[in-house]
Motif scaffolding. Structure first.
Motif, PDB file in Angstrom:
ATOM      1  N   MET A 454     -29.113  88.272 -12.616  1.00 56.62           N
ATOM      2  CA  MET A 454     -27.888  88.898 -12.141  1.00 56.62           C
ATOM      3  C   MET A 454     -27.965  90.422 -12.282  1.00 56.62           C
ATOM      4  O   MET A 454     -27.577  91.161 -11.369  1.00 56.62           O
ATOM      5  N   PHE A 455     -28.475  90.888 -13.411  1.00 56.93           N
ATOM      6  CA  PHE A 455     -28.573  92.334 -13.626  1.00 56.93           C
ATOM      7  C   PHE A 455     -29.508  92.966 -12.606  1.00 56.93           C
ATOM      8  O   PHE A 455     -29.193  93.995 -11.993  1.00 56.93           O
ATOM      9  N   PHE A 456     -30.658  92.333 -12.392  1.00 58.04           N
ATOM     10  CA  PHE A 456     -31.626  92.867 -11.425  1.00 58.04           C
ATOM     11  C   PHE A 456     -31.066  92.798 -10.006  1.00 58.04           C
ATOM     12  O   PHE A 456     -31.120  93.775  -9.249  1.00 58.04           O
ATOM     13  N   GLY A 457     -30.501  91.647  -9.622  1.00 52.47           N
ATOM     14  CA  GLY A 457     -29.981  91.483  -8.275  1.00 52.47           C
ATOM     15  C   GLY A 457     -28.823  92.411  -7.980  1.00 52.47           C
ATOM     16  O   GLY A 457     -28.705  92.945  -6.867  1.00 52.47           O
ATOM     17  N   PHE A 458     -27.973  92.636  -8.982  1.00 47.11           N
ATOM     18  CA  PHE A 458     -26.832  93.524  -8.757  1.00 47.11           C
ATOM     19  C   PHE A 458     -27.301  94.946  -8.490  1.00 47.11           C
ATOM     20  O   PHE A 458     -26.822  95.603  -7.555  1.00 47.11           O
ATOM     21  N   ASN A 459     -28.206  95.447  -9.302  1.00 48.79           N
ATOM     22  CA  ASN A 459     -28.678  96.821  -9.108  1.00 48.79           C
ATOM     23  C   ASN A 459     -29.432  96.976  -7.793  1.00 48.79           C
ATOM     24  O   ASN A 459     -29.316  98.010  -7.118  1.00 48.79           O
ATOM     25  N   MET A 460     -30.164  95.952  -7.407  1.00 48.78           N
ATOM     26  CA  MET A 460     -30.878  96.000  -6.137  1.00 48.78           C
ATOM     27  C   MET A 460     -29.903  96.008  -4.963  1.00 48.78           C
ATOM     28  O   MET A 460     -30.168  96.595  -3.914  1.00 48.78           O
TER      29      MET A 460
END
Length: 576
Positions: A454-460
């Motif tokens: 979630m953290f990676f996908g949100f920032n992307m």
């Protein structure tokens, strides 16, 4: 020490040194099924007309999950459209309807009720040592109201939608839009009564139903966050209701309120709308701050740094939030002096928000930190909320806001706070209290993976939108120059990853209901009265009224770090 006397009169202590398994074996699965709120009544009617705050919280959770996926479907279509510069998937009008549907549903039918109506409803009486909320029937009515409100919005969706944007700006919404404006406004109007009823219930419960010994500065910070949120609900929501009612009156009766052609003032609507909608940001984010506080203290094994400062910061945000609405209107024609005042106050409200971030950081310092799934979500919240808050200082500055107003910079800022912050906190809270709510453990390895994803996908998804906005890409356009495409492709690809991160917990939570290991009463060895009753709790929460004899978050150095490992017979972790 928090002590509860059970039905047989034996005492159970809530001290931090109770790292043992007998509670689970002693309670047993059979007794759990016999006393749980989940089995206190059978049949659909026992759920739809329940007055048990815990069951109503589950009803809210199911309701907002449905709306979350509807709003998410609209967002998916938006990102698919923006994958290419040409408007080749939907028309301009269809695109307007998509982002309006996404905004209306996500703001009023997910973000606003998400933590208060689900975790707040479930946990507030438990944390206070009460049997239920002060007004159980009003609580049930509030859920029925949001269902009725949702029916209005679904009617709008089926009949062809509305294209005004979630802000319903006049005079377009009152005069020129061909969509179902009145039905959409009526749905939000009804949902406002649900919000007001919930806020009133929380305030009265907090004032009148605290356990013996729980004075105001022994109240958990999650309760303080819900209390501050309830004050905003009660004071701000009527203003939105009046504004939407005036929209409906002008559209149906032709009364000149906002339309300048009829003698009205369109900027008046902006003042009314944002007087509610900026405090509404804190309806969404303050409960998330409370959730993160509970998680950080537990998984750092430390008392929260600066408890009283945290309380005052929560209340300051709630109060000052009513004085900053004008920063949404820097380019709406208000005077330069008003703009300077609102800009200054917008910087002022950043101070209590910063205090909270500093205090969480100080609490983590030299703590016995365990990076289980709830803690990963909490750390994600701190990082994303900080990013959203710092970019908020950009749009609070008059000269910068003139440049980035109505661009993707504002879209990214809003989503970093609301989605990156609030949704991370919501998922962290679900993972933290899932064993208490269901009596079952989820697979910890999958939960950690979902938190990181979630953290990676949100920032992307949303960081490229800061760049887009700074380069001048306006929001709410379904066609754009080709030089912006690379950032839109990155954002759309990130949305796929983010969608997977949202779906994963749904899968393993459902799996855990049938196959998860039974949870003990306090699998995290956490503080708070909610951990001093069974998992899941009985219908009336406690066999007798608990008494509070210690300060909030009275953690001591543990013999072992916290985690679901207290329930695992071999390696000490929840099943992966």
């Amino acid at each position: 020490m928090n002590t509860i006397v059970d039905a047989q009169g034996s005492g159970s202590s809530g001290g931090s040194g109770s790292h043992s398994l007998p509670r689970q074996a002693e309670r047993g699965v059979g007794r759990e099924e016999a006393t749980s709120y989940l089995t206190a009544g059978h049949g659909v009617k026992s759920w739809l007309f329940t007055t048990d705050h815990k069951r109503i919280a589950i009803l809210y959770a199911l309701t907002i999950t449905v709306f979350f996926f509807i709003g998410g479907a609209a967002a998916t279509l938006i990102r698919m459209e923006l994958f290419t510069p040409a408007g080749d998937l939907v028309s301009a009008e269809g695109y307007n309807k998509l982002f309006t549907l996404h905004g209306v549903i996500m703001v009023w039918f997910f973000l606003v009720p998400a933590i208060p109506a689900t975790l707040g409803n479930f946990l507030l009486p438990l944390m206070l040592g009460a049997r239920d909320l002060a007004f159980p029937r009003l609580n049930l009515m509030s859920w029925w109201l949001i269902v009725i409100a949702g029916a209005f919005v679904l009617y709008v969706l089926v009949m062809g939608g509305v294209d005004t944007g979630w802000t319903f700006y006049a005079p377009y919404s009152t005069t020129y839009s061909n969509g179902y404006v009145v039905a959409a406004a009526a749905g939000i109007f009804v949902s406002g009564f649900s919000t007001i009823a919930t806020g009133l219930n929380f305030i009265v419960t907090t004032h009148t139903m605290r356990a013996p010994g729980m004075h105001w500065f022994r109240v958990p910070l999650f309760v303080w966050s819900i209390y501050a949120t309830a004050l905003i609900m009660l004071l701000a929501t009527p203003v939105l209701a009046m504004a939407l009612l005036l929209i409906m009156i002008e559209r149906l009766l032709g009364v000149g309120i906002f339309d300048p052609a009829l003698g009205g003032d369109p900027v008046l609507f902006e003042h009314l709308f944002w007087f509610y909608s900026h405090p509404a940001v804190y309806i969404m984010i303050l409960p998330g701050m409370g959730v993160v506080t509970e998680i950080v203290t537990c998984f750092a094994r430390r008392r929260i740094f600066g408890y009283q400062f945290m309380v005052y910061a929560l209340l300051s945000i709630a109060v000052v939030g009513f004085f900053v609405w004008g920063h949404h209107m820097f380019v709406a024609g208000q005077s330069m002096y008003a703009g300077l005042v609102f800009s200054f106050l917008s910087y002022v409200i950043a101070v209590p928000s910063a205090i909270k971030v500093f205090n969480w950081t100080a609490t983590l310092y030299r703590g016995s930190i365990v990076l289980d799934a709830p803690m990963l979500y909490a750390l994600g919240f701190i990082g994303l909320f900080t990013m959203g808050g710092l970019t908020g200082l950009f749009v609070a500055s008059l000269p910068i806001d003139v440049h980035v107003h109505d661009t993707y910079f504002v879209v990214a800022h809003f989503h970093y706070v609301m989605v990156g912050g609030m949704v991370s906190a919501f998922f962290g809270g679900l993972h933290f209290w899932w064993p208490k709510i269901t009596g079952r453990l989820y697979p910890e390895a999958w939960a950690r993976f979902a938190a990181l994803l979630m953290f990676f996908g949100f920032n992307m998804t949303f960081f490229p939108q800061f760049i887009l906005g700074w380069m001048g890409m306006p929001r709410r356009y379904h066609e754009y120059p080709s030089e912006f495409q690379v950032y839109h492709v990155l954002s759309s690809a990130g949305a796929v990853v983010l969608g997977a991160a949202y779906l994963l917990p749904l899968g393993y939570f459902l799996w855990s209901l049938r196959y998860g290991q039974p949870a003990s009463d306090n699998p995290w060895d956490a503080k708070g009265l909610e951990w001093r009753t069974a998992s899941p709790p009985p219908k009336h929460n406690f066999p007798s009224t608990p008494r509070v004899d210690e300060e909030a978050y009275d953690y001591h150095p543990p013999r072992r770090p916290p985690g679901g490992h207290l329930d695992h017979p071999s390696d000490g972790r929840p099943a992966s």
